[in-house]
Design a protein around this motif. Structure first.
Motif, PDB file in Angstrom:
ATOM      1  N   THR A 196       0.691  -0.938   0.095  1.00  0.00           N
ATOM      2  CA  THR A 196      -0.069  -0.013  -0.198  1.00  0.00           C
ATOM      3  C   THR A 196       0.897   1.343   0.005  1.00  0.00           C
ATOM      4  O   THR A 196       0.452   2.167  -0.749  1.00  0.00           O
ATOM      5  CB  THR A 196      -0.942  -0.100   1.273  1.00  0.00           C
ATOM      6  N   LEU A 197       2.086   1.244   0.943  1.00  0.00           N
ATOM      7  CA  LEU A 197       2.763   2.476   0.896  1.00  0.00           C
ATOM      8  C   LEU A 197       3.581   2.639  -0.473  1.00  0.00           C
ATOM      9  O   LEU A 197       3.561   3.824  -0.818  1.00  0.00           O
ATOM     10  CB  LEU A 197       3.960   2.092   1.939  1.00  0.00           C
ATOM     11  N   ARG A 198       3.742   1.501  -1.045  1.00  0.00           N
ATOM     12  CA  ARG A 198       4.706   1.754  -2.396  1.00  0.00           C
ATOM     13  C   ARG A 198       3.617   2.378  -3.376  1.00  0.00           C
ATOM     14  O   ARG A 198       4.038   3.230  -4.065  1.00  0.00           O
ATOM     15  CB  ARG A 198       5.068   0.049  -2.761  1.00  0.00           C
ATOM     16  N   GLN A 199       2.489   2.084  -3.350  1.00  0.00           N
ATOM     17  CA  GLN A 199       1.433   2.572  -4.335  1.00  0.00           C
ATOM     18  C   GLN A 199       1.148   3.880  -3.862  1.00  0.00           C
ATOM     19  O   GLN A 199       1.086   4.999  -4.815  1.00  0.00           O
ATOM     20  CB  GLN A 199       0.194   1.948  -4.357  1.00  0.00           C
ATOM     21  N   ARG A 200       1.069   4.398  -2.468  1.00  0.00           N
ATOM     22  CA  ARG A 200       0.732   5.478  -1.851  1.00  0.00           C
ATOM     23  C   ARG A 200       2.037   6.719  -2.571  1.00  0.00           C
ATOM     24  O   ARG A 200       1.588   7.741  -2.724  1.00  0.00           O
ATOM     25  CB  ARG A 200       0.666   5.697  -0.466  1.00  0.00           C
ATOM     26  N   LEU A 201       3.022   6.204  -2.570  1.00  0.00           N
ATOM     27  CA  LEU A 201       4.350   6.932  -3.048  1.00  0.00           C
ATOM     28  C   LEU A 201       4.444   7.125  -4.471  1.00  0.00           C
ATOM     29  O   LEU A 201       5.450   7.722  -4.607  1.00  0.00           O
ATOM     30  CB  LEU A 201       5.543   6.181  -2.135  1.00  0.00           C
ATOM     31  N   GLY A 202       3.928   6.283  -5.149  1.00  0.00           N
ATOM     32  CA  GLY A 202       3.977   6.666  -6.455  1.00  0.00           C
ATOM     33  C   GLY A 202       4.850   5.456  -7.350  1.00  0.00           C
ATOM     34  O   GLY A 202       5.228   5.701  -8.460  1.00  0.00           O
ATOM     35  N   PHE A 203       5.049   4.445  -6.508  1.00  0.00           N
ATOM     36  CA  PHE A 203       6.097   3.393  -7.232  1.00  0.00           C
ATOM     37  C   PHE A 203       5.016   2.395  -7.719  1.00  0.00           C
ATOM     38  O   PHE A 203       4.023   2.209  -7.529  1.00  0.00           O
ATOM     39  CB  PHE A 203       6.899   2.644  -6.042  1.00  0.00           C
ATOM     40  N   GLN A 204       5.749   1.490  -8.763  1.00  0.00           N
ATOM     41  CA  GLN A 204       5.104   0.454  -9.316  1.00  0.00           C
ATOM     42  C   GLN A 204       4.624  -0.507  -8.448  1.00  0.00           C
ATOM     43  O   GLN A 204       5.482  -0.871  -7.528  1.00  0.00           O
ATOM     44  CB  GLN A 204       5.917  -0.164 -10.558  1.00  0.00           C
ATOM     45  N   ALA A 205       3.576  -1.238  -8.870  1.00  0.00           N
ATOM     46  CA  ALA A 205       3.096  -2.158  -7.781  1.00  0.00           C
ATOM     47  C   ALA A 205       3.519  -3.450  -8.080  1.00  0.00           C
ATOM     48  O   ALA A 205       4.156  -3.861  -9.239  1.00  0.00           O
ATOM     49  CB  ALA A 205       1.500  -2.377  -7.991  1.00  0.00           C
ATOM     50  N   GLY A 206       4.057  -4.350  -7.187  1.00  0.00           N
ATOM     51  CA  GLY A 206       4.331  -5.705  -7.511  1.00  0.00           C
ATOM     52  C   GLY A 206       5.738  -5.941  -8.071  1.00  0.00           C
ATOM     53  O   GLY A 206       6.266  -7.033  -8.339  1.00  0.00           O
ATOM     54  N   LYS A 207       6.752  -4.670  -8.173  1.00  0.00           N
ATOM     55  CA  LYS A 207       8.033  -4.973  -8.604  1.00  0.00           C
ATOM     56  C   LYS A 207       8.966  -4.534  -7.625  1.00  0.00           C
ATOM     57  O   LYS A 207       8.658  -3.442  -6.812  1.00  0.00           O
ATOM     58  CB  LYS A 207       8.160  -3.715  -9.629  1.00  0.00           C
ATOM     59  N   PRO A 208      10.018  -5.462  -7.185  1.00  0.00           N
ATOM     60  CA  PRO A 208      10.836  -4.983  -5.950  1.00  0.00           C
ATOM     61  C   PRO A 208      11.318  -3.810  -6.121  1.00  0.00           C
ATOM     62  O   PRO A 208      11.905  -3.263  -7.101  1.00  0.00           O
ATOM     63  CB  PRO A 208      11.786  -6.464  -6.169  1.00  0.00           C
ATOM     64  N   LEU A 209      11.449  -2.966  -4.959  1.00  0.00           N
ATOM     65  CA  LEU A 209      11.903  -1.772  -4.772  1.00  0.00           C
ATOM     66  C   LEU A 209      13.266  -1.739  -4.014  1.00  0.00           C
ATOM     67  O   LEU A 209      13.432  -2.393  -2.975  1.00  0.00           O
ATOM     68  CB  LEU A 209      10.871  -0.727  -4.192  1.00  0.00           C
ATOM     69  N   VAL A 210      14.316  -1.229  -4.539  1.00  0.00           N
ATOM     70  CA  VAL A 210      15.580  -1.020  -4.010  1.00  0.00           C
ATOM     71  C   VAL A 210      15.903   0.369  -3.581  1.00  0.00           C
ATOM     72  O   VAL A 210      15.691   1.158  -4.422  1.00  0.00           O
ATOM     73  CB  VAL A 210      16.724  -1.550  -4.869  1.00  0.00           C
ATOM     74  N   LEU A 211      16.028   0.637  -2.383  1.00  0.00           N
ATOM     75  CA  LEU A 211      16.211   1.995  -1.576  1.00  0.00           C
ATOM     76  C   LEU A 211      17.554   2.179  -1.559  1.00  0.00           C
ATOM     77  O   LEU A 211      18.378   1.543  -0.949  1.00  0.00           O
ATOM     78  CB  LEU A 211      15.274   2.202  -0.433  1.00  0.00           C
ATOM     79  N   LEU A 212      18.192   3.225  -2.325  1.00  0.00           N
ATOM     80  CA  LEU A 212      19.642   3.583  -2.018  1.00  0.00           C
ATOM     81  C   LEU A 212      19.901   4.768  -1.405  1.00  0.00           C
ATOM     82  O   LEU A 212      19.219   5.944  -1.918  1.00  0.00           O
ATOM     83  CB  LEU A 212      20.165   3.629  -3.472  1.00  0.00           C
ATOM     84  N   VAL A 213      20.506   4.764  -0.306  1.00  0.00           N
ATOM     85  CA  VAL A 213      20.819   6.000   0.552  1.00  0.00           C
ATOM     86  C   VAL A 213      22.210   6.094   1.201  1.00  0.00           C
ATOM     87  O   VAL A 213      22.554   5.130   1.642  1.00  0.00           O
ATOM     88  CB  VAL A 213      19.895   6.069   1.924  1.00  0.00           C
ATOM     89  N   GLY A 214      22.693   7.331   1.113  1.00  0.00           N
ATOM     90  CA  GLY A 214      24.006   7.515   1.762  1.00  0.00           C
ATOM     91  C   GLY A 214      24.058   8.482   2.887  1.00  0.00           C
ATOM     92  O   GLY A 214      24.840   9.244   2.827  1.00  0.00           O
ATOM     93  N   GLY A 215      22.972   8.237   3.842  1.00  0.00           N
ATOM     94  CA  GLY A 215      23.174   8.867   4.899  1.00  0.00           C
ATOM     95  C   GLY A 215      22.658  10.182   4.670  1.00  0.00           C
ATOM     96  O   GLY A 215      22.321  10.572   3.486  1.00  0.00           O
ATOM     97  N   GLY A 216      22.765  11.255   5.829  1.00  0.00           N
ATOM     98  CA  GLY A 216      22.286  12.808   5.426  1.00  0.00           C
ATOM     99  C   GLY A 216      23.119  13.363   4.057  1.00  0.00           C
ATOM    100  O   GLY A 216      22.588  14.201   3.708  1.00  0.00           O
ATOM    101  N   GLU A 217      24.440  13.021   4.117  1.00  0.00           N
ATOM    102  CA  GLU A 217      25.185  13.843   3.300  1.00  0.00           C
ATOM    103  C   GLU A 217      25.256  13.037   1.661  1.00  0.00           C
ATOM    104  O   GLU A 217      26.197  13.450   0.947  1.00  0.00           O
ATOM    105  CB  GLU A 217      26.431  14.048   3.788  1.00  0.00           C
ATOM    106  N   GLY A 218      24.701  11.892   1.416  1.00  0.00           N
ATOM    107  CA  GLY A 218      24.842  11.453   0.174  1.00  0.00           C
ATOM    108  C   GLY A 218      26.322  10.717  -0.069  1.00  0.00           C
ATOM    109  O   GLY A 218      27.014  11.096  -0.768  1.00  0.00           O
ATOM    110  N   PHE A 219      26.652  10.089   0.953  1.00  0.00           N
ATOM    111  CA  PHE A 219      28.095   9.790   1.151  1.00  0.00           C
ATOM    112  C   PHE A 219      28.443   8.707   0.128  1.00  0.00           C
ATOM    113  O   PHE A 219      27.762   7.715  -0.404  1.00  0.00           O
ATOM    114  CB  PHE A 219      28.392   8.942   2.558  1.00  0.00           C
TER     115      PHE A 219
END
Ligand code: UDP
Length: 404
Positions: A196-219
């Motif tokens: 539900t969150l995935r759809q609410r945030l505008g991502f495609q349904a049923g497709k694995p979502l990879v989240l890439l983050v480098g902390g607060g500074e984009g390290f």
């Protein structure tokens, strides 16, 4: 009558502020209307030039200047050089800090930064204040000695490993409590389920979502890792660049073969983290603790040498995630993790959940608020204000006499 909790931190990375916000949120949740919380980056807002510019060097130190940072951390944690910092800096900044403390009149001060323990004790004494000072260590395993000041009322640590180090540096055992890493309540109480969150945030349904983050500074080499992941099939990706605007501009201008969304600094990390099937991250304590609670498996691509090196070992030791450090290997690993029938993601999520301390912020908030003075009865309140007024007049008179 509300009591005031003053949080001292610095916007170096995203973790110190996120930790203070999480504790403040927990305080208001547990004791609505009873406390006023103030979060202050005193380095940026309360020190003179050029000291107030030092936090701005952190993205450089943890980016192109990483070898410098590594050497600084190693020298200052092993040699007794760090002992020079408080006596050198405290008098230099004392007048402004004492004025600031007198203006805020905290009932409890919380330090969520290694440089604010020994210094704050000195400033509180100079201001004639006896309120408790609580250290909340936000480094997960390796603790720099500057975090540890034996004069604080209480020291709260994220792990038992961190507690052992605090004891080693001289804190009495009855003043060190393991509470966990303070994390916003939204991670343990998601607004909706993953799909539900995935759809609410505008991502495609049923497709694995990879989240890439480098902390607060984009390290780290986030752009190379993102371009590597772009060659994976069957996934979609969200990249959070944090405050790294140059990185965001580069990624915005790139062409993508898989569905990709690029963000700057986000304020809805609990939703993004819960919506993701895999977090690709540096070994920041905040991001790791949040992922453990959200039940999102982690793949670590890098770490800040010093305070984050041992976090990698911690995650690997508990089999709560993987460590892969080249963009090509990360892409290959991600592809393998999403291969049908591969049980690794689910196993890592299970192990990570065992490390999660979803109530850490609430526990920390309880510990801090228990040190605040009790709410005075109505008559006492007037008396207390009169006493405070008298004390502050006496202090300013004493200062004027001292100047003459
Ligand atoms: N964070 C955030 N928005 C962003 C990037 C990061 O709220 O766009 C938060 C993240 O949820 C975590 C903290 O910043 O709480 C990062 O802390 P961590 O200790 O992982 O790394 P740091 O940035 O302090 O090096």
């Amino acid at each position: 009558m509300t009591r005031t909790i003053l949080f001292l931190m610095s916007d170096t990375g995203g973790g110190h502020r996120a930790a203070c916000e999480a504790i403040a949120e927990a305080v208001h949740h547990l004791y609505p209307g009873q406390f006023r919380t103030i979060i202050e980056d005193i380095w940026t807002h309360r020190t003179p030039w050029p000291i107030n510019r030092l936090p701005k060097t952190y993205p450089w130190l943890t980016g192109p200047g990483l070898p410098v940072w590594k050497a600084m951390w190693a020298c200052s944690s092993r040699l007794p050089l760090h002992r020079l910092v408080p006596p050198l800096l405290a008098p230099l900044l004392a007048n402004r800090m004492v004025a600031f403390l007198a203006q805020v009149r905290p009932d409890v001060v919380v330090s969520a930064h290694p440089l604010m323990n020994h210094l704050t004790i000195r400033w509180l004494r100079r201001a004639g204040m006896t309120c408790p000072l609580v250290t909340v260590i936000t480094d997960m395993v390796a603790v720099h000695p500057l975090w540890v000041c034996p004069d604080v009322s209480l020291c709260l640590t994220p792990t038992d490993e961190a507690r052992q180090t605090a004891l080693h540096y001289g804190l009495p055992p009855d003043r060190v409590v393991v509470c966990g890493q303070p994390v916003r309540l939204g991670f343990s109480r998601p607004a909706a389920d993953r799909e539900t969150l995935r759809q609410r945030l505008g991502f495609q349904a049923g497709k694995p979502l990879v989240l890439l983050v480098g902390g607060g500074e984009g390290f780290g080499p986030l752009d190379k890792i993102a371009r590597g992941l772009n060659r994976c099939t069957g996934i979609q990706m969200a990249v959070v660049c944090g405050r790294n605007q140059a990185l965001k501009a580069r990624l915005d201008a790139a062409r993508w073969d898989i569905p990709v969304r690029i963000f700057g600094f986000v304020h809805n990390m609990p939703e993004l983290m819960t919506a993701a099937d895999l977090l690709v991250t540096k070994a920041g304590p905040g991001m790791l603790a949040e992922a453990f609670i959200a039940g999102t498996p982690v793949l670590i691509y890098g770490f800040i040498p010093g305070q984050e090196t041992d976090n990698v070992h911690y995650v690997l030791r508990h089999r709560a995630g993987l460590y892969v450090d080249t963009p090509e290997a990360i892409a290959a690993q991600v592809q393998a993790l999403f291969r049908p029938g591969n049980p690794t993601l689910a196993e890592m999520a299970g192990n990570a959940a065992r490390l999660a301390r979803p109530n850490a912020s609430l526990e920390i908030a309880r510990q801090i608020c228990a040190l605040a003075p009790p709410v005075p009865a109505e008559g006492d309140d007037v008396l207390r204000r009169l006493q405070r007024g008298m004390r502050s007049r006496l202090r300013s008179f004493a200062r004027r006499v001292a100047v003459r």
